[in-house]
Design an enzyme around this catalytic site. Structure first.
Site, PDB file in Angstrom:
ATOM      1  CE  LYS A  44      -3.124   4.377 -74.992  1.00 45.19           C
ATOM      2  NZ  LYS A  44      -1.743   4.611 -75.457  1.00 45.19           N
ATOM      3  CE  LYS A  63      -3.397  12.914 -81.279  1.00 46.22           C
ATOM      4  NZ  LYS A  63      -2.213  12.909 -80.475  1.00 46.22           N
ATOM      5  CG  LEU A 111      -0.627  17.682 -85.028  1.00 44.14           C
ATOM      6  CD1 LEU A 111      -0.673  15.977 -84.817  1.00 44.14           C
ATOM      7  CD2 LEU A 111      -0.231  18.192 -83.890  1.00 44.14           C
ATOM      8  CE1 TYR A 113       2.287  13.208 -93.929  1.00 44.57           C
ATOM      9  CE2 TYR A 113       3.248  14.690 -95.744  1.00 44.57           C
ATOM     10  CZ  TYR A 113       2.780  13.530 -95.177  1.00 44.57           C
ATOM     11  OH  TYR A 113       3.031  12.262 -96.169  1.00 44.57           O
ATOM     12  CB  ALA A 114       6.340  13.673 -89.617  1.00 43.85           C
ATOM     13  CG  ASP A 159       3.042   7.765 -74.460  1.00 40.31           C
ATOM     14  OD1 ASP A 159       3.310   6.571 -74.470  1.00 40.31           O
ATOM     15  OD2 ASP A 159       2.072   7.934 -75.391  1.00 40.31           O
TER      16      ASP A 159
HETATM   17  P1  ATP Z   1      -1.241   7.086 -78.671  1.00 43.46           P
HETATM   18  O1  ATP Z   1      -2.274   5.616 -78.818  1.00 43.46           O
HETATM   19  O2  ATP Z   1       0.257   6.776 -78.681  1.00 43.46           O
HETATM   20  O3  ATP Z   1      -1.767   7.616 -77.509  1.00 43.46           O
HETATM   21  P2  ATP Z   1      -2.527   9.158 -79.942  1.00 43.46           P
HETATM   22  O4  ATP Z   1      -3.960   8.977 -80.296  1.00 43.46           O
HETATM   23  O5  ATP Z   1      -2.119  10.068 -79.279  1.00 43.46           O
HETATM   24  O6  ATP Z   1      -1.555   7.797 -79.900  1.00 43.46           O
HETATM   25  P3  ATP Z   1      -0.662   9.845 -82.246  1.00 43.46           P
HETATM   26  O7  ATP Z   1       0.385   9.098 -81.565  1.00 43.46           O
HETATM   27  O8  ATP Z   1      -0.426  11.347 -82.096  1.00 43.46           O
HETATM   28  O9  ATP Z   1      -2.018   9.386 -81.621  1.00 43.46           O
HETATM   29  O10 ATP Z   1      -0.936   9.619 -83.490  1.00 43.46           O
HETATM   30  C1  ATP Z   1      -1.049   8.228 -84.043  1.00 43.46           C
HETATM   31  C2  ATP Z   1      -0.402   7.814 -85.409  1.00 43.46           C
HETATM   32  O11 ATP Z   1      -0.690   8.720 -86.489  1.00 43.46           O
HETATM   33  C3  ATP Z   1       1.325   8.080 -85.189  1.00 43.46           C
HETATM   34  O12 ATP Z   1       1.875   6.857 -84.414  1.00 43.46           O
HETATM   35  C4  ATP Z   1       1.725   8.223 -86.540  1.00 43.46           C
HETATM   36  O13 ATP Z   1       1.879   6.983 -87.263  1.00 43.46           O
HETATM   37  C5  ATP Z   1       0.375   8.940 -87.259  1.00 43.46           C
HETATM   38  N1  ATP Z   1       0.986  10.202 -87.117  1.00 43.46           N
HETATM   39  C6  ATP Z   1       0.567  11.121 -86.183  1.00 43.46           C
HETATM   40  N2  ATP Z   1       1.097  12.456 -86.310  1.00 43.46           N
HETATM   41  C7  ATP Z   1       1.456  12.692 -87.602  1.00 43.46           C
HETATM   42  C8  ATP Z   1       2.105  13.682 -88.421  1.00 43.46           C
HETATM   43  N3  ATP Z   1       2.294  14.870 -87.998  1.00 43.46           N
HETATM   44  N4  ATP Z   1       2.589  13.225 -89.435  1.00 43.46           N
HETATM   45  C9  ATP Z   1       2.512  12.052 -90.020  1.00 43.46           C
HETATM   46  N5  ATP Z   1       1.760  10.897 -89.282  1.00 43.46           N
HETATM   47  C10 ATP Z   1       1.540  11.248 -87.966  1.00 43.46           C
HETATM   48 MG    MG Z   2       0.827   7.842 -80.257  1.00 46.09          MG
END
Ligand code: ATP
Ligand code: MG
Length: 293
Positions: A44, A63, A111, A113-114, A159
């Site tokens: 989001k 991110k 971050l 990396y996964a 969350d």
């Molecule tokens: P939300 O809408 O849940 O609040 P957000 O904007 O906080 O999301 P994240 O959930 O941290 O963002 O990341 C969004 C997406 O990016 C994750 O669902 C995942 O698919 C991908 N992602 C995030 N971090 C990583 C990572 N460290 N390694 C690989 N993929 C990632």
């Molecule tokens: Mg998320």
């Protein structure tokens, strides 16, 4: 990690940075230090990119959030908490944060990396769009291990959902601390804030009677149901209908769920948080014994 100053309001000509840490051997970062690869996912509030630190070749996930967006939605404190709480959480099943920096318009979190992506995408990749119970049990157990650590350190995640659970080398890396909160006084005070993803919201949060760390226990029940079936248990067309179903206490299971799983979920997804088992009791349940055999 120290978080002095307001990173969102701070002017930063020349991409001057003020991040901290780390295993990359440096404590000041800027966008030019990284070579950006493909987008790994969108949430989001952010977009996440694969990136390589130019000097070391170290692969990370970057991110990226727009400052204007964070300001517009009043999310500055939330971001500050995300960085502080995730950074303070050194655990094998919690995604590491190596640092952060900002420029004129954006904030960047560096971050771990996964490489196997998130559990939502994994679930969709199975032919029946659900994860076998034995594999789900492994992921749930590791997520619980991360949550036990957080709760001991007075942090509620708030969350949990498959999109926020990442995988690396087959193991869970709990991510997205965007809604996490320090629980120092929360157990006594109980928090009134309403937050989370609709399908994962607990009855006490819907009722706004205050909530505590046990919302994460509720969410583990929802998560377990969703991984094993491909659908969250109370999914509905509208907000009101979801709320009605969550608060009604009626739970229906697909026919293929094992008896042990049904028994465990019935215990976890109880309206009254006092009656839910704690994480230690959940891990001791018959489902884990049989599913992990
Ligand atoms: P939300 O809408 O849940 O609040 P957000 O904007 O906080 O999301 P994240 O959930 O941290 O963002 O990341 C969004 C997406 O990016 C994750 O669902 C995942 O698919 C991908 N992602 C995030 N971090 C990583 C990572 N460290 N390694 C690989 N993929 C990632
Ligand atoms: Mg998320």
């Amino acid at each position: 990690m120290s978080m002095q100053g307001n990173i969102i309001n701070a002017a930063s000509p020349n991409n001057e940075v003020n991040g901290q840490i780390n295993i990359l051997g440096k404590d000041k970062w800027c966008k030019e230090d990284f070579e950006l690869g493909p987008c790994l996912g969108k949430g989001k509030f952010s977009e996440v990119y694969l990136a390589r630190e130019k000097q070391s070749g170290f692969i990370i996930a970057l991110k990226i959030m727009q400052k204007s967006f964070l300001k517009e939605y009043g999310l500055e404190d939330q971001l500050r908490r995300e960085i502080l709480l995730q950074n303070g959480s050194d655990h094998p099943n919690i995604l590491a944060i190596y640092g952060f920096f900002h420029d004129q318009n954006r904030i960047y979190l560096i971050l771990e990396y996964a490489e196997q992506g998130d559990l939502y995408t994994l679930t969709r990749s199975f032919p029946e769009k659900r994860i076998p119970e034995n594999l789900a049990a492994k992921y749930i157990k590791q997520t619980i291990s991360a949550l036990i650590f957080l709760h001991k350190n007075n942090v509620i995640h708030r969350d949990l959902k498959p999109e926020n659970i990442l995988l690396s080398k087959g193991d869970v890396k709990l991510g997205d601390f965007g809604l996490a909160i320090e629980n120092n006084n929360a157990i006594k005070e109980k928090r009134q804030t309403f937050c989370g993803t609709l399908d994962y919201i607990s009855p006490e949060m819907f009722n706004r009677k205050g909530h505590d760390f046990r919302v994460d226990i509720w969410s583990i029940g929802v998560l377990c149901y969703e991984l094993c079936s491909g659908q969250p248990p109370f999914e509905s067309e509208t907000y009101d209908e979801t709320m009605r179903r969550v608060c009604s206490g009626s739970l229906k299971f697909p026919t293929y769920f094992s008896q042990e799983l049904k028994e465990l979920l019935t215990k976890i997804l109880q309206k009254n948080p006092d009656l839910r088992p704690n994480f230690e009791q959940i891990i001791q349940s018959e489902w884990f014994k049989t599913a992990l055999d």
